[in-house]
Structure formats: structure tokens, C-alpha cells
Design a protein around this motif. Structure first.
Motif, short mmCIF file in Angstrom:
data_model
loop_
_atom_site.label_atom_id
_atom_site.label_comp_id
_atom_site.label_asym_id
_atom_site.label_seq_id
_atom_site.Cartn_x
_atom_site.Cartn_y
_atom_site.Cartn_z
N ARG A 40 0.84 -1.43 0.03
CA ARG A 40 -0.19 -0.20 0.05
C ARG A 40 0.83 1.19 0.10
O ARG A 40 0.62 2.06 -0.92
CB ARG A 40 -0.90 -0.07 1.07
CG ARG A 40 -1.82 1.23 1.35
CD ARG A 40 -3.02 0.75 2.11
NE ARG A 40 -2.54 0.30 3.65
CZ ARG A 40 -2.65 -0.65 4.24
NH1 ARG A 40 -3.41 -1.63 3.57
NH2 ARG A 40 -2.54 -1.09 5.42
N ALA A 41 1.82 1.12 0.88
CA ALA A 41 2.88 2.21 1.12
C ALA A 41 3.67 2.64 -0.38
O ALA A 41 3.71 3.73 -0.93
CB ALA A 41 3.83 2.35 2.13
N ALA A 66 2.66 1.72 -3.39
CA ALA A 66 1.94 2.10 -4.47
C ALA A 66 1.49 3.63 -4.48
O ALA A 66 1.27 4.27 -5.42
CB ALA A 66 0.64 1.20 -4.41
N ARG A 67 1.40 3.89 -3.11
CA ARG A 67 1.06 5.25 -2.79
C ARG A 67 2.24 6.45 -3.18
O ARG A 67 2.14 7.55 -3.98
CB ARG A 67 0.72 5.68 -1.66
CG ARG A 67 0.34 7.05 -1.31
CD ARG A 67 -0.32 7.48 0.31
NE ARG A 67 -1.29 6.41 0.60
CZ ARG A 67 -1.26 5.39 1.44
NH1 ARG A 67 0.02 5.12 1.88
NH2 ARG A 67 -1.98 4.77 1.90
N ALA A 68 3.36 5.92 -2.90
CA ALA A 68 4.55 6.76 -3.00
C ALA A 68 4.77 6.72 -4.63
O ALA A 68 5.50 7.77 -4.97
CB ALA A 68 5.68 6.09 -2.36
N GLY A 118 2.82 5.85 -7.42
CA GLY A 118 1.72 5.91 -8.18
C GLY A 118 1.56 4.55 -9.05
O GLY A 118 0.96 4.78 -10.23
N THR A 147 -0.14 1.18 -10.45
CA THR A 147 -1.73 1.10 -10.70
C THR A 147 -1.91 -0.41 -10.74
O THR A 147 -3.17 -1.19 -10.62
CB THR A 147 -2.12 1.94 -11.93
OG1 THR A 147 -1.38 1.76 -13.03
CG2 THR A 147 -2.25 3.34 -11.60
N THR A 181 -5.87 -1.53 -1.35
CA THR A 181 -4.76 -0.57 -2.16
C THR A 181 -5.50 -0.11 -3.12
O THR A 181 -4.88 0.76 -3.98
CB THR A 181 -3.53 -1.44 -2.64
OG1 THR A 181 -4.09 -2.47 -3.67
CG2 THR A 181 -2.95 -2.16 -1.44
#
Length: 354
Positions: free
Chosen positions: A238-239, A241-243, A245, A247, A267
Motif C-alpha cells: 500500500r505504501a 503504490a501510494r509513493a 503511483g 496502478t 490498495t
């Protein structure tokens, strides 16, 4: 029409149990034995995802002109005896045997039958690094993620076969042993020939890929093998993917359906179940400009398969706090070594959940 092995002098028999092993046999044949008579024996596992990828890889092998023999090697209690009995004659006649997993008890049994003067070990992912080191030190063959300590009852029962296989994989007399690998080989066993797998067949057969602006993430089966805690893994994905971008999440063929379902819900990543090894998927495209991975085989193989493209492979370290109490004492050192020895990758620090 498939070519028959042994119809023109020397015969080569290859045993594979995974899609990546089959891919690397094709790479070996392309680099070292173009036009050679090759029979590929698929010792089929029971896992549906692995079987599906193996079917697709078998189609590619036939397109290359190789004979493929599919064995339901685990199709019931009598299957191993029937499989080994049916292969014994071919094993005795073979001049060269190519194998993808020297830790496999199935393969070790088959090695007790063959007298082939040439043996070739192709990559089975990061396990190849451990195999080479164990062979160089004369140690018993044990997978790196297995718990340390005393061997279990099945290990003791199988010990004579495993010892025999290790001797067969040690050069001596007129027996030649080759390791064909994209992985770093630091401890070269005496007398063993090491040749580089540069993924030339993959690059010639597929691509170049269309490259998208975003990032893709590569899944791992470290949770399924009991090395990494599931909750910590999901937090890290999750971290990351967020950092970055990300998909899409390319699932490892051994990842559980339950874990992947949670991953989608928590996620928002699109989970992709590849029908071929990731090296071929990435080379065919489309693929993200950045590929995120945890320590695994692909941090060594993807830069080779994607050579000449602007795709960047980034690897995220495994925080020791993520390891389970069931993880082998060797796990952290081995995973760090996978990352430390990777070439042409961007290294990321272990992520922290927010």
C-alpha cells in the motif's frame, strides 16, 4: 511437426517444473544449442496457475521446434512411479540432461538413473544462487527458505538420493556440469562451467514493448512461503503504490487468492494474473516506465529482458521486522544478497506504513 530428440546423434533431455524453468531452457537452447534436438519433459505440478503458464510456455517451445512431453507427474499415488518408469529409457540414452530445479526431489530421483556425460542447470530463480553456493561448499542441497536445524524424517529418508544427486552434479571424470544463469555466481564450484543467460531469445522473440507513464508492481510469494508476515506485506504494498503511483500488481503464480483479494480492496491496485513469465509479459508490453519489486528473481532478469528500453526496475528492501518467526535464520541475509548483487536496478529503502 516436432523434431524428435535423438534422431540425429546427440540427444538432450530437459526436465522442468515451472514456467520460468521452461523459459530458461529455451534461452539455453537459443544461446548454446541452436537447431539441436531437444525433448522438454514437463513434470506438471497441481497448482492451476502454474499449469496454465506451463501450457502457454509449452506452446512456445513447440513453435521453436522442440518436442514437449507433458507428464502428470503428481496425478495420484502411483504417478511418480509411472512417470519415472516411463522416462527411464530416455534418461539412459540421453547425452545431455538439462534441469531447472536441483532441489526438486523428483529431479534428484531422475538424476540417479541417467549416466549422461553432460549436465546443465538452468535458472530456477534466486534458488540458483543458493544451489551454487551449496555445491561449492559441498553442503547438502536445502532450499534457502527452509527452517534451519535438524533434518526432518522425510529429509533423512531421502538423504541417500539427495547425496547421490549432489555427486552427479559435481564434475568428475568425463562428466561435465554447466550452470546457465542470469543470477550472480560468486562461489564458483570447481570444474563447473558458468555461462550467462542474457535473455537473448526473449528479446529476439518479443517487443520492444509500449511503455506507459505509470508504475507497475511485481508480487512475491514470500508470504506464502512463510518468510514475511502478511499484514506487514500488505502495508508495504500500500505504501509503495501510494509513493510511486503504481496502478497494476502482477501477481506471483503462488500468491493466494485470499491475499490478492485483500490487496485489491485495501490498495485499489489492479491485480493481473500473468499467463506467461513476467520477463515475457514485460517484453511484450505494455509496461510501466517504473517496475517496483521486492527482492526476487526479477530484479536480476527484468533489466536483461528490457535492455535497450527506458524502463527502470526499482527494488524495495525487506525490513527485518517483516519476517515471521517461522522464517529461516538465513532469510534476511539471503534476501539482502539478492538486492545487493542486482545490476542496473534502483534501490529503495524499506517502506514504512503511514
Amino acid at each position: 511437426m516436432s523434431r524428435r530428440a535423438g534422431s540425429a546423434g546427440h540427444s538432450t533431455l530437459a526436465f522442468v517444473e515451472s514456467p520460468v524453468q521452461l523459459l530458461n531452457v529455451l534461452e539455453w537452447a537459443h544461446a548454446h544449442a541452436p537447431g539441436a534436438e531437444l525433448t522438454l519433459v514437463v513434470l506438471s505440478p497441481t497448482d492451476p496457475m502454474t499449469r496454465g503458464q506451463l501450457r502457454r510456455m509449452a506452446e512456445l517451445a513447440r513453435e521453436e521446434g522442440h518436442e514437449v512431453r507433458w507428464e502428470e507427474a503428481r496425478g495420484g499415488p502411483a504417478a511418480p512411479f509411472q512417470t519415472i518408469g516411463g522416462l527411464a529409457g530416455m534418461l539412459r540414452r540421453a547425452d545431455r540432461v538439462v534441469l531447472g530445479d536441483p532441489f526438486s526431489r523428483y529431479v534428484q530421483l531422475l538424476l540417479t538413473i541417467t549416466k549422461a556425460p553432460a549436465l546443465v542447470v538452468v535458472d530456477d530463480g534466486t534458488a540458483t544462487m543458493e544451489f551454487v553456493a551449496q555445491l561449492a561448499r559441498g553442503e547438502r542441497l536445502v532450499r534457502w527458505h527452509r527452517k534451519g536445524g535438524r533434518p526432518g524424517p522425510r529429509d533423512l529418508l531421502f538423504a541417500p538420493v539427495s547425496s547421490s544427486a549432489r555427486r552427479r552434479l559435481t564434475p568428475g571424470g568425463n562428466r561435465q556440469v554447466e550452470i546457465f544463469s542470469a543470477m550472480p555466481v560468486d562461489e564458483r564450484p570447481e570444474g563447473v562451467t558458468v555461462t550467462v543467460n542474457a535473455f537473448a531469445w526473449t528479446r529476439a522473440r518479443f517487443g520492444p514493448p509500449r511503455i506507459t507513464k505509470g508504475a507497475d508492481m511485481v508480487g512475491t510469494s514470500l508470504v506464502e512461503t512463510g518468510v514475511v508476515d502478511a499484514e506487514r506485506y500488505l502495508e508495504a504494498v500500500r505504501a509503495l503504490a501510494r509513493a510511486h503511483g503504481a496502478t497494476r500488481y502482477f501477481a506471483h503464480r503462488r500468491e493466494s487468492t485470499e491475499k490478492l483479494h485483500r490487496l485489491v480492496l485495501e490498495t485499489g491496485l489492479e491485480v493481473v494474473r500473468p499467463d506467461l513469465p513476467l520477463e515475457l509479459i514485460a517484453r511484450r508490453g505494455p509496461v510501466g516506465r517504473t517496475i517496483l519489486s521486492f527482492p526476487s528473481t526479477v530484479v536480476h532478469t527484468l533489466p536483461l529482458a528490457l535492455a535497450g528500453t527506458p524502463v527502470r526496475v526499482a527494488v524495495c528492501d525487506i525490513d527485518p521486522a517483516w519476517l515471521t518467526d517461522r522464517a529461516s535464520p538465513r532469510a534476511q541475509g539471503f534476501l539482502s544478497g539478492v538486492t545487493d548483487t542486482a545490476r542496473d536496478v534502483h534501490r529503495l529503502s524499506a517502506v514504512t506504513a503511514v
